[in-house]
Motif scaffolding. Structure first.
Motif, PDB file in Angstrom:
ATOM      1  N   PHE A 117      48.987  81.265   9.459  1.00  0.00           N
ATOM      2  CA  PHE A 117      48.608  81.301  10.872  1.00  0.00           C
ATOM      3  C   PHE A 117      48.954  79.994  11.578  1.00  0.00           C
ATOM      4  O   PHE A 117      49.473  79.992  12.694  1.00  0.00           O
ATOM      5  N   LEU A 118      48.660  78.868  10.934  1.00  0.00           N
ATOM      6  CA  LEU A 118      48.973  77.580  11.542  1.00  0.00           C
ATOM      7  C   LEU A 118      50.459  77.444  11.825  1.00  0.00           C
ATOM      8  O   LEU A 118      50.860  76.855  12.829  1.00  0.00           O
ATOM      9  N   ALA A 119      51.291  78.009  10.956  1.00  0.00           N
ATOM     10  CA  ALA A 119      52.742  77.914  11.137  1.00  0.00           C
ATOM     11  C   ALA A 119      53.208  78.670  12.377  1.00  0.00           C
ATOM     12  O   ALA A 119      54.169  78.265  13.036  1.00  0.00           O
ATOM     13  N   ALA A 133      40.471  78.132  15.657  1.00  0.00           N
ATOM     14  CA  ALA A 133      40.473  76.758  15.160  1.00  0.00           C
ATOM     15  C   ALA A 133      39.638  76.688  13.894  1.00  0.00           C
ATOM     16  O   ALA A 133      39.024  77.665  13.472  1.00  0.00           O
ATOM     17  N   PHE A 134      39.617  75.518  13.283  1.00  0.00           N
ATOM     18  CA  PHE A 134      38.782  75.271  12.114  1.00  0.00           C
ATOM     19  C   PHE A 134      37.703  74.274  12.504  1.00  0.00           C
ATOM     20  O   PHE A 134      37.971  73.330  13.248  1.00  0.00           O
ATOM     21  N   SER A 135      36.512  74.461  11.992  1.00  0.00           N
ATOM     22  CA  SER A 135      35.447  73.504  12.286  1.00  0.00           C
ATOM     23  C   SER A 135      34.519  73.377  11.083  1.00  0.00           C
ATOM     24  O   SER A 135      34.443  74.262  10.231  1.00  0.00           O
ATOM     25  N   ASP A 136      33.819  72.258  11.037  1.00  0.00           N
ATOM     26  CA  ASP A 136      32.883  71.984   9.959  1.00  0.00           C
ATOM     27  C   ASP A 136      31.585  71.506  10.592  1.00  0.00           C
ATOM     28  O   ASP A 136      31.576  70.505  11.298  1.00  0.00           O
ATOM     29  N   TRP A 137      30.506  72.233  10.372  1.00  0.00           N
ATOM     30  CA  TRP A 137      29.234  71.918  11.009  1.00  0.00           C
ATOM     31  C   TRP A 137      28.212  71.574   9.925  1.00  0.00           C
ATOM     32  O   TRP A 137      27.793  72.438   9.161  1.00  0.00           O
ATOM     33  N   PRO A 138      27.778  70.320   9.828  1.00  0.00           N
ATOM     34  CA  PRO A 138      26.809  69.955   8.797  1.00  0.00           C
ATOM     35  C   PRO A 138      25.424  70.514   9.102  1.00  0.00           C
ATOM     36  O   PRO A 138      24.976  70.508  10.242  1.00  0.00           O
ATOM     37  N   LEU A 139      24.763  71.013   8.070  1.00  0.00           N
ATOM     38  CA  LEU A 139      23.419  71.553   8.211  1.00  0.00           C
ATOM     39  C   LEU A 139      22.517  70.973   7.129  1.00  0.00           C
ATOM     40  O   LEU A 139      22.969  70.702   6.019  1.00  0.00           O
ATOM     41  N   HIS A 140      21.242  70.795   7.434  1.00  0.00           N
ATOM     42  CA  HIS A 140      20.236  70.448   6.441  1.00  0.00           C
ATOM     43  C   HIS A 140      19.257  71.616   6.395  1.00  0.00           C
ATOM     44  O   HIS A 140      18.419  71.771   7.299  1.00  0.00           O
ATOM     45  N   VAL A 177      41.073  90.219  13.928  1.00  0.00           N
ATOM     46  CA  VAL A 177      40.850  88.804  13.612  1.00  0.00           C
ATOM     47  C   VAL A 177      40.176  88.704  12.248  1.00  0.00           C
ATOM     48  O   VAL A 177      39.276  89.491  11.935  1.00  0.00           O
ATOM     49  N   SER A 178      40.607  87.761  11.435  1.00  0.00           N
ATOM     50  CA  SER A 178      39.967  87.502  10.159  1.00  0.00           C
ATOM     51  C   SER A 178      38.979  86.358  10.346  1.00  0.00           C
ATOM     52  O   SER A 178      39.369  85.209  10.554  1.00  0.00           O
ATOM     53  N   PHE A 179      37.698  86.682  10.318  1.00  0.00           N
ATOM     54  CA  PHE A 179      36.633  85.694  10.514  1.00  0.00           C
ATOM     55  C   PHE A 179      36.131  85.279   9.137  1.00  0.00           C
ATOM     56  O   PHE A 179      35.436  86.034   8.465  1.00  0.00           O
ATOM     57  N   VAL A 180      36.499  84.087   8.700  1.00  0.00           N
ATOM     58  CA  VAL A 180      36.153  83.615   7.359  1.00  0.00           C
ATOM     59  C   VAL A 180      34.914  82.739   7.425  1.00  0.00           C
ATOM     60  O   VAL A 180      34.831  81.833   8.260  1.00  0.00           O
ATOM     61  N   ARG A 181      33.947  82.992   6.544  1.00  0.00           N
ATOM     62  CA  ARG A 181      32.709  82.224   6.532  1.00  0.00           C
ATOM     63  C   ARG A 181      32.524  81.568   5.166  1.00  0.00           C
ATOM     64  O   ARG A 181      32.592  82.240   4.134  1.00  0.00           O
ATOM     65  N   LEU A 182      32.321  80.263   5.155  1.00  0.00           N
ATOM     66  CA  LEU A 182      32.090  79.521   3.919  1.00  0.00           C
ATOM     67  C   LEU A 182      30.815  78.699   4.052  1.00  0.00           C
ATOM     68  O   LEU A 182      30.565  78.105   5.095  1.00  0.00           O
ATOM     69  N   ALA A 183      30.048  78.661   3.000  1.00  0.00           N
ATOM     70  CA  ALA A 183      28.897  77.761   2.939  1.00  0.00           C
ATOM     71  C   ALA A 183      28.995  77.052   1.596  1.00  0.00           C
ATOM     72  O   ALA A 183      28.830  77.675   0.546  1.00  0.00           O
ATOM     73  N   VAL A 184      29.324  75.759   1.616  1.00  0.00           N
ATOM     74  CA  VAL A 184      29.555  75.025   0.377  1.00  0.00           C
ATOM     75  C   VAL A 184      28.667  73.782   0.324  1.00  0.00           C
ATOM     76  O   VAL A 184      28.298  73.220   1.359  1.00  0.00           O
ATOM     77  N   LYS A 201      27.060  68.716  17.403  1.00  0.00           N
ATOM     78  CA  LYS A 201      28.196  69.441  17.963  1.00  0.00           C
ATOM     79  C   LYS A 201      29.396  68.518  18.098  1.00  0.00           C
ATOM     80  O   LYS A 201      30.517  68.880  17.790  1.00  0.00           O
ATOM     81  N   ARG A 202      29.161  67.285  18.522  1.00  0.00           N
ATOM     82  CA  ARG A 202      30.267  66.337  18.649  1.00  0.00           C
ATOM     83  C   ARG A 202      30.851  66.011  17.290  1.00  0.00           C
ATOM     84  O   ARG A 202      32.053  65.883  17.123  1.00  0.00           O
ATOM     85  N   ALA A 203      29.992  65.896  16.272  1.00  0.00           N
ATOM     86  CA  ALA A 203      30.483  65.618  14.933  1.00  0.00           C
ATOM     87  C   ALA A 203      31.350  66.771  14.442  1.00  0.00           C
ATOM     88  O   ALA A 203      32.395  66.577  13.841  1.00  0.00           O
ATOM     89  N   ALA A 204      30.920  68.010  14.730  1.00  0.00           N
ATOM     90  CA  ALA A 204      31.709  69.168  14.302  1.00  0.00           C
ATOM     91  C   ALA A 204      33.025  69.233  15.059  1.00  0.00           C
ATOM     92  O   ALA A 204      34.051  69.562  14.489  1.00  0.00           O
ATOM     93  N   ASP A 205      32.996  68.924  16.347  1.00  0.00           N
ATOM     94  CA  ASP A 205      34.223  68.996  17.145  1.00  0.00           C
ATOM     95  C   ASP A 205      35.290  68.061  16.596  1.00  0.00           C
ATOM     96  O   ASP A 205      36.481  68.380  16.633  1.00  0.00           O
ATOM     97  N   ARG A 206      34.900  66.922  16.097  1.00  0.00           N
ATOM     98  CA  ARG A 206      35.890  65.984  15.603  1.00  0.00           C
ATOM     99  C   ARG A 206      36.572  66.490  14.340  1.00  0.00           C
ATOM    100  O   ARG A 206      37.632  66.032  13.981  1.00  0.00           O
ATOM    101  N   ASP A 207      35.932  67.473  13.647  1.00  0.00           N
ATOM    102  CA  ASP A 207      36.510  67.991  12.429  1.00  0.00           C
ATOM    103  C   ASP A 207      37.423  69.183  12.701  1.00  0.00           C
ATOM    104  O   ASP A 207      38.006  69.735  11.793  1.00  0.00           O
TER     105      ASP A 207
END
Length: 209
Positions: A117-119, A133-140, A177-184, A201-207
């Motif tokens: 897809f990126l290509a 897009a790709f994003s990474d959202w930290p959770l506790h 659309v392929s909606f991929v969900r990961l929790a690692v 949100k700002r931290a996730a946006d930068r990723d």
């Protein structure tokens, strides 16, 4: 609604599905409906003999079957269900080992699709580029909270299930659309992503990539 599903519990079936071409064939059958080995080979860039063999293997594990009314010349295949499920937390060590193999194969397939897809993303319309897009959202969270979050996400996604089973429900301009969900989980000693940020949100946006 709940999509028709097939659940894999046998280690042989789990390992049998953990093959990139077999997973691609099932995805093709689910997206396009009954398809012959010849047409599948053309779309996936594989040989007809290879697609025919792997479709027979998928039928062996209950994931594919001959479409009703298939004649001796065409003989199309169809998926037996629209979703595949397996238990990631079995008490059986053989099942756990097989699911680990299947999860690894699935992750490799997701990675390949994302790279493909990126290509081609620069050629996509601006409206689609803006929302893919790709994003990474930290959770506790606790395990219970993560399970609840997973259920809530499932509930939201399931509101679109009828568009999979009934093409007439798809609005103009919609695309598959392929909606991929990961929790690692990071290694215990690794620093937590986003630590010290006042705005997650700002931290996730930068990723985002």
């Amino acid at each position: 609604m709940t999509l028709p599903r097939v659940t894999l519990t046998d280690p042989k079936a789990l390992r049998g599905y953990a093959h990139p071409l077999r997973m691609s064939l099932i995805a093709l059958l689910r997206a396009q409906g009954p398809t012959t080995a010849t047409r599948a080979a053309e779309q996936l860039g594989e040989s007809v003999a290879s697609c025919s063999f792997h479709l027979r293997q998928l039928a062996k594990y209950g994931l594919a079957e001959r479409a009703p009314g298939a004649d001796g010349r065409e003989r199309p295949w169809r998926a037996t269900a629209l979703a595949t499920y397996w238990d990631d937390d079995s008490d059986d060590p053989q099942v756990r080992a097989a699911t680990d193999e299947l999860n690894a194969a699935q992750l490799a397939l997701y990675t390949r699709r994302a790279q493909e897809f990126l290509a081609r993303r620069p050629e996509e319309p601006a409206a689609w580029r803006a929302v893919t897009a790709f994003s990474d959202w930290p959770l506790h969270v606790t395990p219970e909270e993560l399970a609840e979050l997973d259920e809530r996400i499932d509930a939201v996604l399931s509101t679109y299930d009828d568009r999979i089973t009934d093409p007439s429900r798809r609005p103009a301009g919609s695309r598959r659309v392929s909606f991929v969900r990961l929790a690692v989980l990071p290694p215990p000693a690794a620093p937590e992503a986003g630590e010290g940020e006042s705005d997650p949100k700002r931290a996730a946006d930068r990723d985002e990539r």
